[in-house]
Design a protein around this motif. Structure first.
Motif, PDB file in Angstrom:
ATOM      1  N   GLY A 130     -39.904  30.850  26.581  1.00 36.92           N
ATOM      2  CA  GLY A 130     -39.713  29.520  25.821  1.00 36.92           C
ATOM      3  C   GLY A 130     -38.392  29.281  25.485  1.00 36.92           C
ATOM      4  N   ARG A 131     -38.043  27.879  25.030  1.00 37.75           N
ATOM      5  CA  ARG A 131     -36.909  27.622  24.551  1.00 37.75           C
ATOM      6  C   ARG A 131     -36.983  26.473  23.556  1.00 37.75           C
ATOM      7  N   LEU A 132     -36.090  26.484  22.437  1.00 36.94           N
ATOM      8  CA  LEU A 132     -36.091  25.472  21.332  1.00 36.94           C
ATOM      9  C   LEU A 132     -34.682  25.396  20.959  1.00 36.94           C
ATOM     10  N   HIS A 133     -34.500  23.842  20.829  1.00 28.47           N
ATOM     11  CA  HIS A 133     -33.178  23.405  20.212  1.00 28.47           C
ATOM     12  C   HIS A 133     -33.451  23.213  18.668  1.00 28.47           C
ATOM     13  N   ILE A 134     -32.457  23.688  17.932  1.00 27.83           N
ATOM     14  CA  ILE A 134     -32.572  23.089  16.616  1.00 27.83           C
ATOM     15  C   ILE A 134     -31.291  22.456  16.050  1.00 27.83           C
ATOM     16  N   ASP A 135     -31.567  21.272  15.672  1.00 30.54           N
ATOM     17  CA  ASP A 135     -30.228  20.454  15.357  1.00 30.54           C
ATOM     18  C   ASP A 135     -30.267  20.316  13.966  1.00 30.54           C
ATOM     19  N   ILE A 136     -28.903  20.569  13.525  1.00 29.39           N
ATOM     20  CA  ILE A 136     -28.630  20.614  11.957  1.00 29.39           C
ATOM     21  C   ILE A 136     -27.418  19.676  11.620  1.00 29.39           C
ATOM     22  N   VAL A 137     -27.331  18.907  10.624  1.00 22.30           N
ATOM     23  CA  VAL A 137     -26.070  18.469  10.321  1.00 22.30           C
ATOM     24  C   VAL A 137     -25.593  19.174   9.075  1.00 22.30           C
ATOM     25  N   ASP A 138     -24.283  18.928   8.857  1.00 24.78           N
ATOM     26  CA  ASP A 138     -23.814  19.440   7.647  1.00 24.78           C
ATOM     27  C   ASP A 138     -22.895  18.474   6.971  1.00 24.78           C
ATOM     28  N   TYR A 139     -22.892  18.105   5.740  1.00 25.44           N
ATOM     29  CA  TYR A 139     -22.185  16.740   5.281  1.00 25.44           C
ATOM     30  C   TYR A 139     -21.764  17.197   3.690  1.00 25.44           C
ATOM     31  N   PRO A 140     -20.724  16.379   3.040  1.00 24.69           N
ATOM     32  CA  PRO A 140     -20.483  16.806   1.901  1.00 24.69           C
ATOM     33  C   PRO A 140     -21.616  16.320   1.003  1.00 24.69           C
ATOM     34  N   GLY A 141     -22.072  17.242  -0.107  1.00 28.31           N
ATOM     35  CA  GLY A 141     -23.116  16.902  -0.898  1.00 28.31           C
ATOM     36  C   GLY A 141     -22.853  15.589  -1.833  1.00 28.31           C
ATOM     37  N   GLU A 142     -21.796  15.249  -2.094  1.00 30.13           N
ATOM     38  CA  GLU A 142     -21.636  13.983  -2.673  1.00 30.13           C
ATOM     39  C   GLU A 142     -22.295  12.939  -1.984  1.00 30.13           C
ATOM     40  N   TRP A 143     -22.221  12.767  -0.788  1.00 29.29           N
ATOM     41  CA  TRP A 143     -22.779  11.700  -0.071  1.00 29.29           C
ATOM     42  C   TRP A 143     -24.461  11.557  -0.269  1.00 29.29           C
ATOM     43  N   LEU A 144     -24.888  12.502  -0.586  1.00 31.46           N
ATOM     44  CA  LEU A 144     -26.398  12.578  -0.863  1.00 31.46           C
ATOM     45  C   LEU A 144     -26.721  11.641  -2.067  1.00 31.46           C
ATOM     46  N   SER A 145     -25.768  11.825  -3.049  1.00 26.00           N
ATOM     47  CA  SER A 145     -25.907  10.945  -4.427  1.00 26.00           C
ATOM     48  C   SER A 145     -26.183   9.436  -4.083  1.00 26.00           C
ATOM     49  N   ASP A 146     -25.802   9.014  -2.785  1.00 25.16           N
ATOM     50  CA  ASP A 146     -25.367   7.443  -2.644  1.00 25.16           C
ATOM     51  C   ASP A 146     -26.785   7.027  -2.149  1.00 25.16           C
ATOM     52  N   LEU A 147     -27.885   7.861  -1.957  1.00 29.14           N
ATOM     53  CA  LEU A 147     -29.217   7.669  -1.374  1.00 29.14           C
ATOM     54  C   LEU A 147     -29.866   6.490  -2.291  1.00 29.14           C
ATOM     55  N   PRO A 148     -29.852   6.969  -3.688  1.00 31.51           N
ATOM     56  CA  PRO A 148     -30.548   5.547  -4.735  1.00 31.51           C
ATOM     57  C   PRO A 148     -29.836   4.334  -4.679  1.00 31.51           C
ATOM     58  N   LEU A 149     -28.453   4.364  -4.186  1.00 28.29           N
ATOM     59  CA  LEU A 149     -27.985   3.131  -4.245  1.00 28.29           C
ATOM     60  C   LEU A 149     -28.703   1.856  -3.472  1.00 28.29           C
ATOM     61  N   LEU A 150     -29.290   2.687  -2.437  1.00 26.61           N
ATOM     62  CA  LEU A 150     -30.106   1.950  -1.373  1.00 26.61           C
ATOM     63  C   LEU A 150     -31.313   0.764  -2.032  1.00 26.61           C
ATOM     64  N   ASP A 151     -31.629   1.310  -3.058  1.00 30.52           N
ATOM     65  CA  ASP A 151     -32.855   0.601  -3.866  1.00 30.52           C
ATOM     66  C   ASP A 151     -32.200  -0.218  -5.117  1.00 30.52           C
ATOM     67  N   GLN A 152     -30.738  -0.288  -5.215  1.00 31.78           N
ATOM     68  CA  GLN A 152     -30.327  -1.144  -6.312  1.00 31.78           C
ATOM     69  C   GLN A 152     -29.447  -1.962  -5.801  1.00 31.78           C
ATOM     70  N   SER A 153     -29.588  -3.153  -7.002  1.00 30.58           N
ATOM     71  CA  SER A 153     -28.816  -4.267  -6.804  1.00 30.58           C
ATOM     72  C   SER A 153     -27.222  -3.998  -7.134  1.00 30.58           C
TER      73      SER A 153
END
Ligand SMILES: Nc1nc2c(ncn2[C@@H]2O[C@H](COP(=O)(O)OP(=O)(O)OP(=O)(O)O)[C@@H](O)[C@H]2O)c(=O)[nH]1
Ligand SMILES: [Mg+2]
Length: 482
Positions: A130-153
């Motif tokens: 069997g074979r399995l690919h695992i894809d992962i991304v790494d990013y600055p944690g600060e960028w995660l805090s932008d997520l709630p902006l999407l629902d804000q005016s």
């Protein structure tokens, strides 16, 4: 050309075609590693990859314990537009003398790990390895805090950002920017130069706020860590309070800034989450509850609010842009309290209880949505060992490690070379007591990572010590390797 050459060439063609076909048929597991800044994402990914590649000590990861993993390796970068995760550099940092933790992440990177294994199921085994690919991304944690902006005016975001900047603990950081803002009105005419100066002052405020309280600095995340966007016009905006009716005048600065805020969401935030957070098969959410505990009640309240705002965006079934994107694909979510090696294992249950209290709403949501959810205390890279100290007749469960230079505890400043036995204290037995003075008795310091040996035979020194990394891997990947 001889006939045998032709035959060889044909055979090679068939082999590479079948390799390409089998690669097409190889399942890809998209693993989301989610966490705020400094929560431990880069260390987790490095340790995960190392443990799988070097055949680490992972007794609770069944495929490894049963000897069914034949090989694990990093593929050449699958995506030409993204840099590969700097695994070798992070490992080299850990192999230095003295060993170093990886630097804080400044840009996006990606990796594909391939695992070759023998299935545990007779029927599947008959079909070959069997074979399995695992894809992962790494990013600055600060960028995660932008997520709630999407629902804000823009107006809502501005109001919120101004309340944040006006908090007494931000007084010094916001000393320049707030007076600048006070000189503007919702009707101030649009002016490019004003927009640039304002954005510059706002960025300086964000940097200073981060310096004062790195755990929960305000955003947007790209202002302090722009990645490829350094100097881009997409970052030339700042919050501006709306007028009484909640809007901005025509041809006003506010209208211009609002347009840029919307562009930032459309061209920066949305693509990031669409490309890297949607369609995740599994997710691990890393939470550094201990740093918040040691920073006190306000930090814990901030962490809870930040996590709540972010995790609400993953809410399935709601109308948010992201939840539509997520659908219900992520069927397992692991919430992990990181850096658990700062505590004796006798306290790990309590640490897990704290994390549950921090994310209670998200836990219920994920469970109701049908995902399998687990909470665990974890150290992806264990920097301490456990010991017992005696105080009179009392036995105190301690941890032993080398505190980083400059770390302080009970009036002592550590030099970065000397090992110390530390009794970190007990976490409260009831997570609701967290905002109580009991916390003041707790003492945490940051430790040096263990040194990794890259040379010589694979043995003890080649493996990374951890706490429950194997259980985490089993939960996240185990059933895909059946
Ligand atoms: N003792 C201990 N410390 C850890 C562990 N994992 C992370 N740390 C500490 O936490 C710091 C941050 O870890 P990173 O993996 O760089 O965090 P990150 O989430 O990638 O942070 P950003 O790149 O800033 O988003 C490290 O420098 C270590 O000091 C762990 O398992 N044990
Ligand atoms: Mg990182």
């Amino acid at each position: 050309m001889r006939l045998s050459d032709l035959a060889d060439a044909a055979l090679e063609a068939v082999q590479s075609a079948s390799a390409a076909l089998s690669d097409l048929a190889t399942p890809i597991l998209r693993l989301g590693v989610t966490g705020l800044a400094r929560s431990g994402k880069t260390v987790f990914i490095t340790s995960l990859v190392r443990s799988l590649i070097a055949g680490g000590r992972l007794p609770f990861f069944a495929a490894m314990a049963e000897g069914r993993i034949t090989r694990a390796y990093l593929e050449p970068q699958p995506d030409d537009t993204l840099p590969r995760f700097a695994y070798e550099d992070h490992l080299a940092d850990l192999a230095r003398e003295p060993p170093q933790w990886p630097q804080s992440t400044r840009r996006l990177s990606q990796l594909r790990l391939t695992i070759e294994y023998t299935s545990a199921l007779t029927l599947r085994r008959a079909l070959g390895p069997g074979r399995l690919h695992i894809d992962i991304v790494d990013y600055p944690g600060e960028w995660l805090s932008d997520l709630p902006l999407l629902d804000q005016s823009f107006a809502d975001w501005s109001r919120h950002a101004l309340v944040e900047a006006s908090a007494p603990r931000r007084a010094t950081a916001a000393a320049e920017w707030l007076p600048f803002h006070a000189g503007l009105a919702a009707t101030t005419p649009a002016d490019e130069q004003l927009a640039r100066v304002g954005a510059e002052l706002f960025t300086r405020y964000l940097r200073a706020a981060h310096g004062d309280q790195p755990l929960f600095a305000p955003g947007p995340g790209r202002f302090r860590l722009p990645g490829d966007l350094a100097g881009s016009p997409l970052l030339t905006f700042f919050p501006l309070a709306p007028g009484r009716e909640g809007g901005y005048g025509r041809a006003s600065l506010g209208t211009m800034l609002a347009r840029r805020f919307e562009s930032y969401k459309s061209y920066v935030v949305k693509p990031f989450f669409r490309d890297h957070f949607a369609r995740l098969d599994r997710q691990i959410v890393l939470i550094d509850a201990l740093s918040a505990v040691s920073a006190g009640g306000q930090a814990l309240a901030d962490l809870k609010a930040t996590l709540q705002a972010i995790l609400a965006c993953f809410r399935p079934g709601s109308n948010t842009w992201l939840s539509r994107l997520f659908a219900l694909r992520t069927d397992r979510v692991l919430f992990a309290a990181t850096k658990a090696d700062h505590l004796h294992h006798a306290n790990h249950d309590r640490l897990e209880a704290i994390v549950r209290a921090l994310i209670d709403a998200a836990l219920t949501r994920a469970t109701t949505a049908g995902a399998e959810v687990k909470v665990t205390a974890l150290a992806a890279l264990r920097a301490t060992r456990e010991a017992e100290a005696r105080r009179g007749r009392e036995r105190l469960p301690c941890i032993v490690g080398v505190p980083l230079p400059g770390e302080r505890l009970a009036g002592k400043v550590f030099d970065g070379r000397t090992e110390a036995a530390i009794f970190p204290g007990d976490l409260p037995s009831d997570a609701r007591d967290l905002i109580s003075p009991a916390l003041e008795n707790l003492g945490f310091v940051a430790f040096r990572p263990p040194r990794v040996r890259l040379d010589g035979p694979q043995g003890e020194g080649a493996l990374l010590p951890h706490v429950r990394l194997d259980r985490a891997i089993e939960f996240l990947l185990g059933d895909w390797l059946q």
